[in-house]
Design a protein around this motif. Structure first.
Motif, mmCIF file in Angstrom:
data_model
loop_
_atom_site.group_PDB
_atom_site.id
_atom_site.type_symbol
_atom_site.label_atom_id
_atom_site.label_comp_id
_atom_site.label_asym_id
_atom_site.label_seq_id
_atom_site.Cartn_x
_atom_site.Cartn_y
_atom_site.Cartn_z
ATOM 1 N N PRO A 1 4.319 -9.039 18.322
ATOM 2 C CA PRO A 1 4.393 -9.495 19.565
ATOM 3 C C PRO A 1 3.395 -8.164 20.670
ATOM 4 O O PRO A 1 3.767 -7.152 19.174
ATOM 5 N N VAL A 2 3.111 -7.818 21.155
ATOM 6 C CA VAL A 2 2.587 -6.947 21.954
ATOM 7 C C VAL A 2 3.839 -5.332 21.738
ATOM 8 O O VAL A 2 3.997 -4.202 21.883
ATOM 9 N N GLY A 3 4.953 -6.317 22.296
ATOM 10 C CA GLY A 3 6.693 -5.865 22.123
ATOM 11 C C GLY A 3 6.998 -5.712 21.304
ATOM 12 O O GLY A 3 8.268 -4.881 21.422
ATOM 13 N N ALA A 4 7.121 -5.496 20.254
ATOM 14 C CA ALA A 4 7.306 -5.408 18.244
ATOM 15 C C ALA A 4 7.550 -3.424 18.625
ATOM 16 O O ALA A 4 7.243 -2.826 19.072
ATOM 17 N N GLN A 5 9.017 -3.727 17.939
ATOM 18 C CA GLN A 5 9.455 -1.943 17.698
ATOM 19 C C GLN A 5 8.876 -1.147 16.161
ATOM 20 O O GLN A 5 9.276 -2.252 15.691
ATOM 21 N N LEU A 6 8.490 -1.037 16.279
ATOM 22 C CA LEU A 6 7.705 0.039 15.284
ATOM 23 C C LEU A 6 8.017 1.384 14.900
ATOM 24 O O LEU A 6 8.518 2.160 16.434
ATOM 25 N N ALA A 7 8.097 1.234 13.861
ATOM 26 C CA ALA A 7 9.222 2.680 13.233
ATOM 27 C C ALA A 7 7.792 3.450 13.685
ATOM 28 O O ALA A 7 6.958 3.723 13.464
ATOM 29 N N ALA A 8 8.734 5.126 13.697
ATOM 30 C CA ALA A 8 7.778 6.056 14.120
ATOM 31 C C ALA A 8 6.774 6.502 12.711
ATOM 32 O O ALA A 8 7.096 5.996 11.760
ATOM 33 N N GLY A 9 5.468 6.047 13.512
ATOM 34 C CA GLY A 9 4.426 6.157 11.948
ATOM 35 C C GLY A 9 4.232 5.597 11.356
ATOM 36 O O GLY A 9 3.067 5.121 10.637
ATOM 37 N N TYR A 10 4.345 3.801 11.778
ATOM 38 C CA TYR A 10 4.139 2.406 11.143
ATOM 39 C C TYR A 10 3.068 2.103 12.199
ATOM 40 O O TYR A 10 2.911 0.629 12.635
ATOM 41 N N ALA A 11 2.284 2.512 12.869
ATOM 42 C CA ALA A 11 1.169 1.817 13.782
ATOM 43 C C ALA A 11 -0.480 1.756 13.055
ATOM 44 O O ALA A 11 -0.641 2.701 13.299
ATOM 45 N N PRO A 12 -0.750 0.775 12.771
ATOM 46 C CA PRO A 12 -1.927 1.208 11.563
ATOM 47 C C PRO A 12 -2.718 1.689 12.750
ATOM 48 O O PRO A 12 -2.698 1.143 13.687
ATOM 49 N N ARG A 13 -4.069 2.395 12.514
ATOM 50 C CA ARG A 13 -5.151 2.579 12.689
ATOM 51 C C ARG A 13 -6.806 1.898 12.737
ATOM 52 O O ARG A 13 -7.498 1.862 13.596
ATOM 53 N N ALA A 14 -6.257 0.906 11.858
ATOM 54 C CA ALA A 14 -7.836 0.682 10.944
ATOM 55 C C ALA A 14 -7.568 -0.826 11.043
ATOM 56 O O ALA A 14 -6.345 -1.039 10.110
ATOM 57 N N PRO A 15 -8.056 -2.009 10.988
ATOM 58 C CA PRO A 15 -7.607 -2.876 9.865
ATOM 59 C C PRO A 15 -8.189 -2.786 8.502
ATOM 60 O O PRO A 15 -8.824 -1.769 8.444
ATOM 61 N N TYR A 16 -7.154 -3.572 7.513
ATOM 62 C CA TYR A 16 -6.830 -3.015 6.189
ATOM 63 C C TYR A 16 -6.459 -4.389 5.289
ATOM 64 O O TYR A 16 -6.106 -5.123 6.287
ATOM 65 N N ALA A 17 -7.059 -3.882 4.477
ATOM 66 C CA ALA A 17 -6.533 -5.429 3.511
ATOM 67 C C ALA A 17 -6.273 -3.653 1.658
ATOM 68 O O ALA A 17 -6.982 -3.878 1.391
ATOM 69 N N HIS A 18 -5.181 -4.817 1.616
ATOM 70 C CA HIS A 18 -4.233 -3.443 0.363
ATOM 71 C C HIS A 18 -4.447 -5.174 -1.060
ATOM 72 O O HIS A 18 -3.384 -6.069 -0.606
ATOM 73 N N VAL A 19 -4.845 -4.229 -1.954
ATOM 74 C CA VAL A 19 -4.843 -6.652 -3.054
ATOM 75 C C VAL A 19 -4.147 -5.501 -4.597
ATOM 76 O O VAL A 19 -4.949 -4.077 -4.849
ATOM 77 N N THR A 20 -3.542 -5.944 -5.261
ATOM 78 C CA THR A 20 -3.447 -6.439 -6.224
ATOM 79 C C THR A 20 -3.683 -6.969 -6.973
ATOM 80 O O THR A 20 -4.451 -8.118 -6.676
ATOM 81 N N TYR A 21 -3.721 -6.775 -8.334
ATOM 82 C CA TYR A 21 -4.295 -8.006 -9.820
ATOM 83 C C TYR A 21 -3.160 -8.094 -11.170
ATOM 84 O O TYR A 21 -2.583 -7.749 -10.544
ATOM 85 N N PRO A 22 -3.825 -9.395 -11.234
ATOM 86 C CA PRO A 22 -2.699 -9.743 -11.832
ATOM 87 C C PRO A 22 -2.316 -9.047 -13.514
ATOM 88 O O PRO A 22 -1.047 -8.848 -13.668
ATOM 89 N N ASP A 23 -3.123 -8.141 -13.971
ATOM 90 C CA ASP A 23 -2.831 -7.509 -15.092
ATOM 91 C C ASP A 23 -2.564 -5.666 -14.719
ATOM 92 O O ASP A 23 -2.896 -5.658 -13.843
ATOM 93 N N MET A 24 -1.207 -5.796 -14.813
ATOM 94 C CA MET A 24 -0.097 -4.716 -14.036
ATOM 95 C C MET A 24 -0.777 -3.110 -14.346
ATOM 96 O O MET A 24 -0.630 -1.967 -13.659
ATOM 97 N N ASP A 25 -1.632 -3.242 -14.792
ATOM 98 C CA ASP A 25 -2.288 -2.007 -15.478
ATOM 99 C C ASP A 25 -4.081 -1.849 -14.204
ATOM 100 O O ASP A 25 -4.024 -0.508 -14.772
ATOM 101 N N ASP A 26 -4.328 -2.887 -13.429
ATOM 102 C CA ASP A 26 -5.614 -2.569 -12.859
ATOM 103 C C ASP A 26 -4.924 -2.086 -11.609
ATOM 104 O O ASP A 26 -3.523 -2.643 -11.046
#
Length: 295
Positions: A214-239
């Motif tokens: 929500p627009v009024g949500a309280q976010l911790a300082a420094g945790y407001a994203p500046r741009a869209p992103y995708a964080h991706v992980t893989y089945p092999d933990m070494d990847d």
């Protein structure tokens, strides 16, 4: 499911770099011994100059021979396996998708073979959850995909990305949306209504989580994203995991471990600040109902 080709390119490059340094060769010396150009050696060791360039299997084998790696040894099999995984067929290389835009090709490359995709979007719904009509209207409105991109290819690409990830049932997909992405109407009302219903259908799957901030949500300082992103992980933990950041003109890759883990922490904080999955679904249904009432 095939391993992620970019993750395997990274491991291939790291392995060849380690072998070269262990043997005490510089690029020029290894080039003379292997017959592989110094520029190709450099690109293979560091694939991020052009992530869509595939390594050459013959060149990798010549390098392994020059580095005195015994054919059939565990090291040979490991490094050759990385190279073979890196050049496996990619669905976006077929003619129907080759002009879907460099940015989208980068997203498709990073998403391939994923186990989790943690995505954030601010003002617009991300391509991986878009309907064909929502995607088409957005493509027509934006000219930044470059002169070689084709609208029909871009739309097909977004739908295929959805099928290859969310549609497989094997990928945990966590989307955090700003409230504006639900309330704003960047497309005609009937298209937006269809898109909201489609999002609700995706949320019925056990592998898909969508949370609205929500627009009024309280976010911790420094945790407001500046741009869209995708964080991706893989089945092999070494990847190693990869982050794609959308900066409008192109997609940027974040690969440094500390930065990647920072995005993982950011996503956790955003999910904590957002409505729950159930409350988010209720919010989206309410928005869809209000939109339908205006039509």
């Amino acid at each position: 499911m095939h391993p992620n080709p970019l993750a395997r390119q990274r491991r291939l490059g790291a392995a060849l770099l380690a072998l070269r340094l262990e043997r005490g060769y510089n690029h020029a010396e290894l080039s003379r011994k292997s017959g592989v150009s110094a520029s190709v050696i450099s690109r293979t060791e560091n694939p991020f100059g052009d992530v869509h360039r595939k390594p050459g299997l013959l060149s990798v084998r010549r390098l392994l021979d020059a580095l005195d790696v015994a054919r059939g040894s565990d090291m040979w099999s490991l490094v050759e396996g990385f190279a073979e995984d890196a050049v496996t067929g990619r669905w976006w290389d077929v003619p129907a998708y080759t002009r879907m835009g460099d940015g989208q090709r980068t997203y498709a490359l990073v998403e391939a073979g994923a186990s989790t995709i943690r995505e954030y979007a601010g003002l617009l719904l991300p391509g991986i959850v878009q309907t064909a009509e929502y995607a088409r209207h957005r493509v027509v409105a934006v000219t930044g995909d470059g002169p070689v991109a084709d609208p029909d290819c871009i739309v097909r690409g977004r739908i295929e990305r959805q099928r290859q990830t969310i549609g497989t049932g094997h990928v945990q997909y966590q989307l955090v949306l700003e409230e504006q992405a639900i309330r704003r109407r960047p497309v005609p009302a009937e298209v937006m209504l269809e898109q909201l219903h489609h999002l609700l259908e995706l949320m019925n799957g056990e592998q898909v989580s969508v949370r609205v901030v929500p627009v009024g949500a309280q976010l911790a300082a420094g945790y407001a994203p500046r741009a869209p992103y995708a964080h991706v992980t893989y089945p092999d933990m070494d990847d190693p995991p990869i982050v794609v950041v959308d900066n409008v003109t192109r997609s940027l890759l974040v690969t440094e471990p500390d930065e990647v883990s920072g995005y993982a922490q950011l996503h956790y904080r955003l999910r904590e600040a957002a409505l729950s999955d159930a409350d988010s679904a209720a919010y989206i249904r309410e928005a869809a109902g209000e939109l339908a009432a205006t039509m």
